[in-house]
Design a protein around this motif. Structure first.
Motif, PDB file in Angstrom:
ATOM      1  N   VAL A  27       0.766  -1.171  -0.026  1.00  0.00           N
ATOM      2  CA  VAL A  27       0.144  -0.225   0.062  1.00  0.00           C
ATOM      3  C   VAL A  27       1.124   1.136   0.246  1.00  0.00           C
ATOM      4  O   VAL A  27       0.991   2.059   1.037  1.00  0.00           O
ATOM      5  CB  VAL A  27      -0.964   0.003   1.193  1.00  0.00           C
ATOM      6  N   ILE A  28       1.593   1.446  -1.046  1.00  0.00           N
ATOM      7  CA  ILE A  28       2.173   2.689  -1.472  1.00  0.00           C
ATOM      8  C   ILE A  28       1.619   3.354  -2.550  1.00  0.00           C
ATOM      9  O   ILE A  28       1.738   2.834  -3.762  1.00  0.00           O
ATOM     10  CB  ILE A  28       3.775   2.317  -1.844  1.00  0.00           C
ATOM     11  N   MET A  29       0.819   4.169  -2.330  1.00  0.00           N
ATOM     12  CA  MET A  29      -0.263   4.704  -3.321  1.00  0.00           C
ATOM     13  C   MET A  29       0.620   6.042  -4.156  1.00  0.00           C
ATOM     14  O   MET A  29       1.546   6.419  -3.656  1.00  0.00           O
ATOM     15  CB  MET A  29      -1.416   5.143  -2.945  1.00  0.00           C
ATOM     16  N   SER A  30       0.078   6.455  -5.240  1.00  0.00           N
ATOM     17  CA  SER A  30       0.372   7.624  -5.726  1.00  0.00           C
ATOM     18  C   SER A  30       0.089   8.668  -4.970  1.00  0.00           C
ATOM     19  O   SER A  30      -0.541   8.872  -4.119  1.00  0.00           O
ATOM     20  CB  SER A  30      -0.192   7.719  -6.974  1.00  0.00           C
ATOM     21  N   PRO A  31       1.130   9.944  -5.276  1.00  0.00           N
ATOM     22  CA  PRO A  31       1.001  10.964  -4.248  1.00  0.00           C
ATOM     23  C   PRO A  31      -0.402  11.725  -4.770  1.00  0.00           C
ATOM     24  O   PRO A  31      -0.872  12.193  -3.357  1.00  0.00           O
ATOM     25  CB  PRO A  31       2.136  11.923  -5.078  1.00  0.00           C
ATOM     26  N   GLU A  32      -0.878  11.492  -5.866  1.00  0.00           N
ATOM     27  CA  GLU A  32      -2.358  12.038  -5.990  1.00  0.00           C
ATOM     28  C   GLU A  32      -3.312  11.561  -5.241  1.00  0.00           C
ATOM     29  O   GLU A  32      -4.284  11.917  -4.782  1.00  0.00           O
ATOM     30  CB  GLU A  32      -2.567  12.139  -7.569  1.00  0.00           C
ATOM     31  N   ARG A  33      -3.329   9.998  -5.223  1.00  0.00           N
ATOM     32  CA  ARG A  33      -4.374   9.359  -4.496  1.00  0.00           C
ATOM     33  C   ARG A  33      -3.955   9.603  -3.055  1.00  0.00           C
ATOM     34  O   ARG A  33      -5.237   9.990  -2.216  1.00  0.00           O
ATOM     35  CB  ARG A  33      -4.179   7.765  -4.791  1.00  0.00           C
ATOM     36  N   TYR A  34      -2.987   9.952  -2.323  1.00  0.00           N
ATOM     37  CA  TYR A  34      -2.845  10.080  -0.956  1.00  0.00           C
ATOM     38  C   TYR A  34      -3.493  11.734  -0.774  1.00  0.00           C
ATOM     39  O   TYR A  34      -4.245  11.886   0.215  1.00  0.00           O
ATOM     40  CB  TYR A  34      -1.103  10.286  -0.587  1.00  0.00           C
ATOM     41  N   ALA A  35      -3.172  12.678  -1.500  1.00  0.00           N
ATOM     42  CA  ALA A  35      -3.856  13.812  -1.558  1.00  0.00           C
ATOM     43  C   ALA A  35      -5.281  13.829  -1.384  1.00  0.00           C
ATOM     44  O   ALA A  35      -6.061  14.220  -0.745  1.00  0.00           O
ATOM     45  CB  ALA A  35      -3.200  14.801  -2.584  1.00  0.00           C
ATOM     46  N   ALA A  36      -5.872  13.071  -2.404  1.00  0.00           N
ATOM     47  CA  ALA A  36      -7.418  12.950  -2.567  1.00  0.00           C
ATOM     48  C   ALA A  36      -8.064  12.191  -1.336  1.00  0.00           C
ATOM     49  O   ALA A  36      -9.026  12.469  -1.045  1.00  0.00           O
ATOM     50  CB  ALA A  36      -7.695  12.076  -3.798  1.00  0.00           C
ATOM     51  N   ILE A  37      -7.229  11.061  -0.859  1.00  0.00           N
ATOM     52  CA  ILE A  37      -7.708  10.480   0.133  1.00  0.00           C
ATOM     53  C   ILE A  37      -7.963  11.408   1.507  1.00  0.00           C
ATOM     54  O   ILE A  37      -8.685  11.621   2.239  1.00  0.00           O
ATOM     55  CB  ILE A  37      -7.009   9.196   0.597  1.00  0.00           C
ATOM     56  N   GLY A  38      -6.714  12.266   1.490  1.00  0.00           N
ATOM     57  CA  GLY A  38      -6.647  13.192   2.874  1.00  0.00           C
ATOM     58  C   GLY A  38      -8.026  14.151   2.444  1.00  0.00           C
ATOM     59  O   GLY A  38      -8.494  14.446   3.776  1.00  0.00           O
TER      60      GLY A  38
END
Length: 196
Positions: A27-38
Motif C-alpha cells: 500500500v504505497i499509493m500515488s501522491p495524487e491518491r494520498y492527496a485525494a484520500i486526505g
C-alpha cells in the motif's frame, strides 16, 4: 499490503539492517491518491469506513469459511489458506459461544482512516539503494467503487526505486500471498539463495 509500506519506511530509515526487500502489492499509493484520500476523509471517523461494518460475530470457523468461500475476493484465495484465515482470525467472544475477529473491524477501519503523513515516504524512496523485488497486481478501476482486491500500489513505484526488479502479475489481485503462496515462497527462496 500496509506491511509493505511499513517495511519500506523502516528500510529507508535503517538501510544497514536489510539486504533485500520483497514487497507484495504494498500500500504505497500515488501522491495524487494520498492527496485525494486526505481531502475525502476530512471530518470522517473510523465508523464511516465500510470495513467498520464488517460482520464480527461467528459461531465458529466453519461458518466463516462457508460464508466466504464463494465470495469475492476470498474465492480467489487458495482453499487451505482461507481455512487457516478462518481458524486463526477468530477469538472467543464474551457472549455464549460466539466468536469474533481478533482484529476488530473498527480498529482496522481506523488504520485505513488515519493515513495522514504517509506520503513522506516519497522523499525517502530515491535513497533506498538496496535491492527490491516488487510483485504487484494490476490496478483496478477506482471509479468502480471500493474494492479491496484492487491493487493500491502506485504503478510508477518500481521506476522510482533505484534498484528494483518489478513483476506485474496479470492474473492476481491484491491478495497475492493468499492466492499463490508457492510463488511467494519461491521468491523468498531465490532472494535467500542469491544473498547466501
Amino acid at each position: 499490503s500496509i506491511g509493505g509500506y511499513l517495511l519500506t519506511r523502516t528500510a529507508a530509515a535503517n538501510p544497514e539492517r536489510f539486504t533485500h526487500l520483497l514487497l507484495l502489492d504494498p500500500v504505497i499509493m500515488s501522491p495524487e491518491r494520498y492527496a485525494a484520500i486526505g481531502e475525502l476523509r476530512e471530518g470522517l471517523s473510523a465508523s464511516d469506513h465500510p470495513v467498520s461494518r464488517r460482520r464480527n460475530q461467528w459461531r465458529d470457523a466453519d461458518e466463516m469459511f462457508e460464508r466466504f468461500r464463494d465470495r469475492e475476493p476470498f474465492n480467489t484465495w487458495r482453499s487451505e489458506v482461507l481455512r487457516d484465515y478462518c481458524e486463526y482470525a477468530l477469538r472467543p467472544h464474551s457472549e455464549e459461544e460466539w466468536q469474533q475477529l481478533a482484529c476488530d473491524p473498527i480498529n482496522e477501519a481506523a488504520i485505513y482512516m488515519h493515513q495522514r503523513g504517509n506520503d513522506v515516504l516519497y522523499e525517502q524512496l530515491p535513497n533506498l539503494q538496496l535491492p527490491v523485488t516488487l510483485l504487484r497486481a494490476p490496478p483496478g478501476d477506482e471509479s468502480a467503487g471500493h474494492n479491496f482486491a484492487n491493487s493500491p500500489t502506485w504503478p510508477k513505484l518500481g521506476a522510482v526505486l533505484p534498484n528494483c526488479r518489478e513483476t506485474l502479475l496479470e492474473n492476481h489481485n491484491h491478495f497475492i500471498p493468499m492466492q499463490d503462496p508457492d510463488l511467494v515462497a519461491r521468491q523468498i527462496e531465490e532472494i535467500a539463495e542469491a544473498g547466501a
